[in-house]
Design a protein around this motif. Structure first.
Motif, PDB file in Angstrom:
ATOM      1  N   LYS A 130       0.975  -1.139   0.054  1.00  0.00           N
ATOM      2  CA  LYS A 130       0.019  -0.081  -0.096  1.00  0.00           C
ATOM      3  C   LYS A 130       1.086   1.234   0.052  1.00  0.00           C
ATOM      4  CE  LYS A 130      -3.856   2.440   0.446  1.00  0.00           C
ATOM      5  NZ  LYS A 130      -4.595   2.327   1.788  1.00  0.00           N
ATOM      6  N   LEU A 131       0.558   2.158  -0.988  1.00  0.00           N
ATOM      7  CA  LEU A 131       1.443   3.244  -1.150  1.00  0.00           C
ATOM      8  C   LEU A 131       0.404   4.691  -0.662  1.00  0.00           C
ATOM      9  CD1 LEU A 131       3.209   3.207  -4.509  1.00  0.00           C
ATOM     10  CD2 LEU A 131       3.883   2.384  -2.214  1.00  0.00           C
ATOM     11  N   ASP A 132       1.134   5.403   0.154  1.00  0.00           N
ATOM     12  CA  ASP A 132       0.141   6.878   0.676  1.00  0.00           C
ATOM     13  C   ASP A 132       0.560   7.918  -0.187  1.00  0.00           C
ATOM     14  OD1 ASP A 132      -0.960   8.660   1.855  1.00  0.00           O
ATOM     15  OD2 ASP A 132       0.220   8.849   3.791  1.00  0.00           O
ATOM     16  N   THR A 133      -0.328   8.082  -1.180  1.00  0.00           N
ATOM     17  CA  THR A 133       0.048   9.354  -2.094  1.00  0.00           C
ATOM     18  C   THR A 133      -0.617  10.480  -1.946  1.00  0.00           C
ATOM     19  OG1 THR A 133      -1.876   8.565  -3.371  1.00  0.00           O
ATOM     20  CG2 THR A 133       0.481   7.682  -4.222  1.00  0.00           C
ATOM     21  N   GLY A 134      -1.109  10.486  -0.611  1.00  0.00           N
ATOM     22  CA  GLY A 134      -1.818  11.764  -0.240  1.00  0.00           C
ATOM     23  C   GLY A 134      -3.142  11.438   0.654  1.00  0.00           C
ATOM     24  N   ALA A 161       5.535 -10.219  -2.978  1.00  0.00           N
ATOM     25  CA  ALA A 161       4.843  -9.163  -3.313  1.00  0.00           C
ATOM     26  C   ALA A 161       3.818  -9.480  -4.608  1.00  0.00           C
ATOM     27  CB  ALA A 161       5.756  -8.017  -3.382  1.00  0.00           C
ATOM     28  N   LYS A 162       2.643  -9.442  -4.834  1.00  0.00           N
ATOM     29  CA  LYS A 162       1.808  -9.722  -5.749  1.00  0.00           C
ATOM     30  C   LYS A 162       1.071  -8.483  -6.339  1.00  0.00           C
ATOM     31  CE  LYS A 162       1.371 -13.406  -7.025  1.00  0.00           C
ATOM     32  NZ  LYS A 162       1.907 -14.379  -8.089  1.00  0.00           N
ATOM     33  N   GLY A 163       1.112  -7.255  -5.676  1.00  0.00           N
ATOM     34  CA  GLY A 163       0.531  -6.267  -6.091  1.00  0.00           C
ATOM     35  C   GLY A 163       0.787  -5.048  -5.381  1.00  0.00           C
ATOM     36  N   ILE A 164       0.515  -3.836  -6.110  1.00  0.00           N
ATOM     37  CA  ILE A 164       0.694  -2.484  -5.148  1.00  0.00           C
ATOM     38  C   ILE A 164      -0.410  -1.669  -5.635  1.00  0.00           C
ATOM     39  CG2 ILE A 164       2.039  -1.904  -7.429  1.00  0.00           C
ATOM     40  CD1 ILE A 164       4.009  -0.678  -5.407  1.00  0.00           C
ATOM     41  N   PHE A 165      -0.761  -0.960  -4.482  1.00  0.00           N
ATOM     42  CA  PHE A 165      -1.999   0.054  -4.769  1.00  0.00           C
ATOM     43  C   PHE A 165      -1.923   1.331  -3.764  1.00  0.00           C
ATOM     44  CE2 PHE A 165      -2.848  -2.522  -1.363  1.00  0.00           C
ATOM     45  CZ  PHE A 165      -4.151  -1.890  -0.488  1.00  0.00           C
ATOM     46  N   THR A 166      -2.760   2.096  -4.275  1.00  0.00           N
ATOM     47  CA  THR A 166      -2.835   3.339  -3.477  1.00  0.00           C
ATOM     48  C   THR A 166      -4.494   3.800  -3.541  1.00  0.00           C
ATOM     49  OG1 THR A 166      -2.174   5.544  -3.088  1.00  0.00           O
ATOM     50  CG2 THR A 166      -2.653   4.954  -5.343  1.00  0.00           C
ATOM     51  N   HIS A 167      -4.741   4.806  -2.691  1.00  0.00           N
ATOM     52  CA  HIS A 167      -6.340   5.060  -2.662  1.00  0.00           C
ATOM     53  C   HIS A 167      -6.374   6.657  -2.774  1.00  0.00           C
ATOM     54  CE1 HIS A 167     -10.376   4.252  -1.983  1.00  0.00           C
ATOM     55  NE2 HIS A 167     -10.445   5.079  -0.912  1.00  0.00           N
ATOM     56  N   CYS A 202      -5.241   1.655  -8.329  1.00  0.00           N
ATOM     57  CA  CYS A 202      -5.206   2.584  -7.586  1.00  0.00           C
ATOM     58  C   CYS A 202      -6.587   3.107  -7.708  1.00  0.00           C
ATOM     59  CB  CYS A 202      -4.311   3.999  -8.388  1.00  0.00           C
ATOM     60  SG  CYS A 202      -4.799   4.375 -10.110  1.00  0.00           S
ATOM     61  N   GLY A 203      -7.506   2.531  -8.557  1.00  0.00           N
ATOM     62  CA  GLY A 203      -8.864   3.102  -8.796  1.00  0.00           C
ATOM     63  C   GLY A 203     -10.009   2.630  -7.928  1.00  0.00           C
ATOM     64  N   ASN A 204     -10.765   3.464  -7.401  1.00  0.00           N
ATOM     65  CA  ASN A 204     -11.970   2.922  -6.583  1.00  0.00           C
ATOM     66  C   ASN A 204     -13.325   3.233  -7.592  1.00  0.00           C
ATOM     67  OD1 ASN A 204     -12.099   5.647  -6.668  1.00  0.00           O
ATOM     68  ND2 ASN A 204     -12.181   5.980  -4.605  1.00  0.00           N
ATOM     69  N   SER A 205     -14.606   3.113  -7.223  1.00  0.00           N
ATOM     70  CA  SER A 205     -15.765   3.316  -7.964  1.00  0.00           C
ATOM     71  C   SER A 205     -15.615   4.528  -8.729  1.00  0.00           C
ATOM     72  CB  SER A 205     -16.745   3.149  -7.095  1.00  0.00           C
ATOM     73  OG  SER A 205     -17.277   1.981  -6.808  1.00  0.00           O
ATOM     74  N   ALA A 206     -15.226   5.531  -8.185  1.00  0.00           N
ATOM     75  CA  ALA A 206     -15.296   7.079  -8.566  1.00  0.00           C
ATOM     76  C   ALA A 206     -14.305   6.979  -9.816  1.00  0.00           C
ATOM     77  CB  ALA A 206     -14.916   8.023  -7.520  1.00  0.00           C
ATOM     78  N   PHE A 211     -12.345   8.206 -14.835  1.00  0.00           N
ATOM     79  CA  PHE A 211     -10.986   7.987 -15.292  1.00  0.00           C
ATOM     80  C   PHE A 211     -10.714   6.644 -15.658  1.00  0.00           C
ATOM     81  CE2 PHE A 211     -10.787  11.434 -12.172  1.00  0.00           C
ATOM     82  CZ  PHE A 211     -10.976  12.402 -13.042  1.00  0.00           C
ATOM     83  N   PRO A 212     -11.437   5.847 -16.563  1.00  0.00           N
ATOM     84  CA  PRO A 212     -11.175   4.575 -16.758  1.00  0.00           C
ATOM     85  C   PRO A 212      -9.813   4.160 -17.507  1.00  0.00           C
ATOM     86  CG  PRO A 212     -12.817   5.303 -18.456  1.00  0.00           C
ATOM     87  CD  PRO A 212     -12.669   6.221 -17.223  1.00  0.00           C
ATOM     88  N   GLU A 213      -9.244   5.379 -18.037  1.00  0.00           N
ATOM     89  CA  GLU A 213      -7.871   5.106 -18.778  1.00  0.00           C
ATOM     90  C   GLU A 213      -6.685   5.173 -17.790  1.00  0.00           C
ATOM     91  OE1 GLU A 213      -8.551   9.533 -17.966  1.00  0.00           O
ATOM     92  OE2 GLU A 213      -9.944   7.702 -18.588  1.00  0.00           O
ATOM     93  N   ARG A 214      -7.183   5.317 -16.268  1.00  0.00           N
ATOM     94  CA  ARG A 214      -6.120   5.469 -15.342  1.00  0.00           C
ATOM     95  C   ARG A 214      -6.304   4.462 -14.280  1.00  0.00           C
ATOM     96  NH1 ARG A 214      -4.384  11.811 -14.421  1.00  0.00           N
ATOM     97  NH2 ARG A 214      -4.138  12.391 -16.509  1.00  0.00           N
TER      98      ARG A 214
END
Length: 384
Positions: A130-134, A161-167, A202-206, A211-214
């Protein structure tokens, strides 16, 4: 409905078709190269852990996500065998439980693996970083700390390590400046990791809706899987219509005529201004229908009726212009005829968000699961 399964005429109805529809629409929106992680934490936002998980997988979800270890174990005991990500903090001393139940944990600081090594007995742990980007909650903030965790993973014989993410904290706001800032930090931190085979999300529902391209190669689908917009700001810009899965119902257990001047409920705060019919409903704040909803409305025979007097622990009262038969269905959330009370309306009355409303309906309230307009399962948590 099987009246033998629960003994109070109050229930929440969960439309599994709506959940499956929302997932299929999102999958079409994000494309075939992006995996979908169905978020079923907090009893699937009040809708029901196993039932929603199974519906999500049927609709094409690739993985499940929960908040803490106990929730993941619950799903394993329910017979679910798909990958499950525990997104919250797990204690290093509980690593063996995660391995035994084949749950993917979240590592969020540099010493977690070193601390966990002392409690490892056998098997291999899979984890996401888990990365804290803000957001300012859990997560690694620097490239150097991330590299240290990745190094520890590569040299470890018990963890991989199988994954990496932020929120993102503001993906549901129309002003996307802070979202862009967080996204930029995430891109910088994961530079060089995109082609390692790891799941990057990195993507939640919103984020998925706007931003489906991100999304990199996976999306975490939470609130909108249940048919609810991530925020009031987003309701008007949804790329496809959402279908609410949750509704809440009860029945009138007594109907009586009250004369002008008669009072109702604790504190005698409601006084009839004229002759009125009062119906008592077997639902109250212990069920999640809290006291601050005193002046809200319900649906009776397709028309709105006000809640009057203070809401009690187990009951509340509504005012009617004419009597209705005992057992008449009353809808607190959902539709009757052409009228509808959506979750968002209840949230606005309480100056909160839709997430909190469905999560707050307690386990005293049975869940009735429907598919194709028919009852498929009834869960009474009190009598399980």
């Amino acid at each position: 409905m099987n009246d033998a399964v629960y003994y109070r005429d109050t229930w929440a109805e969960i439309n599994l078709d709506a959940i499956e529809y929302n997932i299929k629409q999102m999958k079409q929106h994000i494309g075939t190269t992006t995996g979908l992680i169905a978020v079923v934490k907090a009893n699937a936002y009040g809708h029901g852990y196993a039932q929603v998980a199974e519906a999500a997988l049927k609709a094409g979800a690739d993985m499940l996500a929960v908040a803490f270890l106990d929730e993941g174990i619950l799903l394993r005991k329910a017979g679910l065998t798909v990958p499950i990500l525990v997104m919250g903090a797990a204690r290093p001393r509980d690593i063996q439980a995660a391995i035994d139940y084949q749950l993917t944990l979240t590592v969020f600081h540099r010493n977690w693996l070193k601390e966990a090594a002392a409690f490892h007995r056998m098997g291999k742990l899979q984890f996401h970083i888990k990365l804290d980007t803000g957001m300012g909650r859990l997560g690694i903030k620097s490239k150097s700390e991330l590299e240290e965790v990745l190094k520890d993973s590569c040299s470890s014989d018990f963890a991989e390590a199988k994954g990496i993410f932020t929120h993102f904290s503001t993906a549901d706001e129309l002003d996307s400046s802070y979202f862009q800032e967080q996204f930029g930090k995430f891109e910088t931190l994961i530079k060089g990791l995109q082609n390692t085979g790891m799941m990057i999300h990195c993507g939640n529902s919103a984020t998925g809706l706007r931003f489906p391209e991100r999304l990199f190669n996976a999306l975490r689908f939470g609130i909108s899987m249940y048919g609810l917009a991530p925020s009031s700001e987003m309701r008007g810009i949804l790329p496809f219509p959402l279908k609410e899965a949750f509704s809440l119902h009860t029945k009138a257990v007594q109907v009586k005529k009250m004369a002008e001047g008669e009072k109702v409920s604790y504190g005698a705060v409601y006084e009839a201004e004229k002759e009125v019919w009062i119906a008592t409903l077997p639902i109250g704040y212990a069920d999640g229908w809290i006291r601050r909803l005193q002046h809200s409305e319900v649906l009776v025979n397709g028309k709105r009726a006000p809640i009057v007097g203070r809401i009690c622990m187990d009951q509340c009262m509504i005012a009617l212009t004419e009597p209705v038969p005992l057992g008449t269905q009353v809808t607190l959330i959902g539709s009757q005829g052409k009228e509808v009370i959506p979750v968002d309306e209840v949230a606005e009355r309480l100056d909160t968000i839709n997430y909190e409303i469905t999560c707050s309906i307690s386990t005293r309230v049975p869940r009735v699961y429907t598919r194709d307009g028919k009852v498929e399962e009834i869960v009474n948590f009190l009598l399980k």
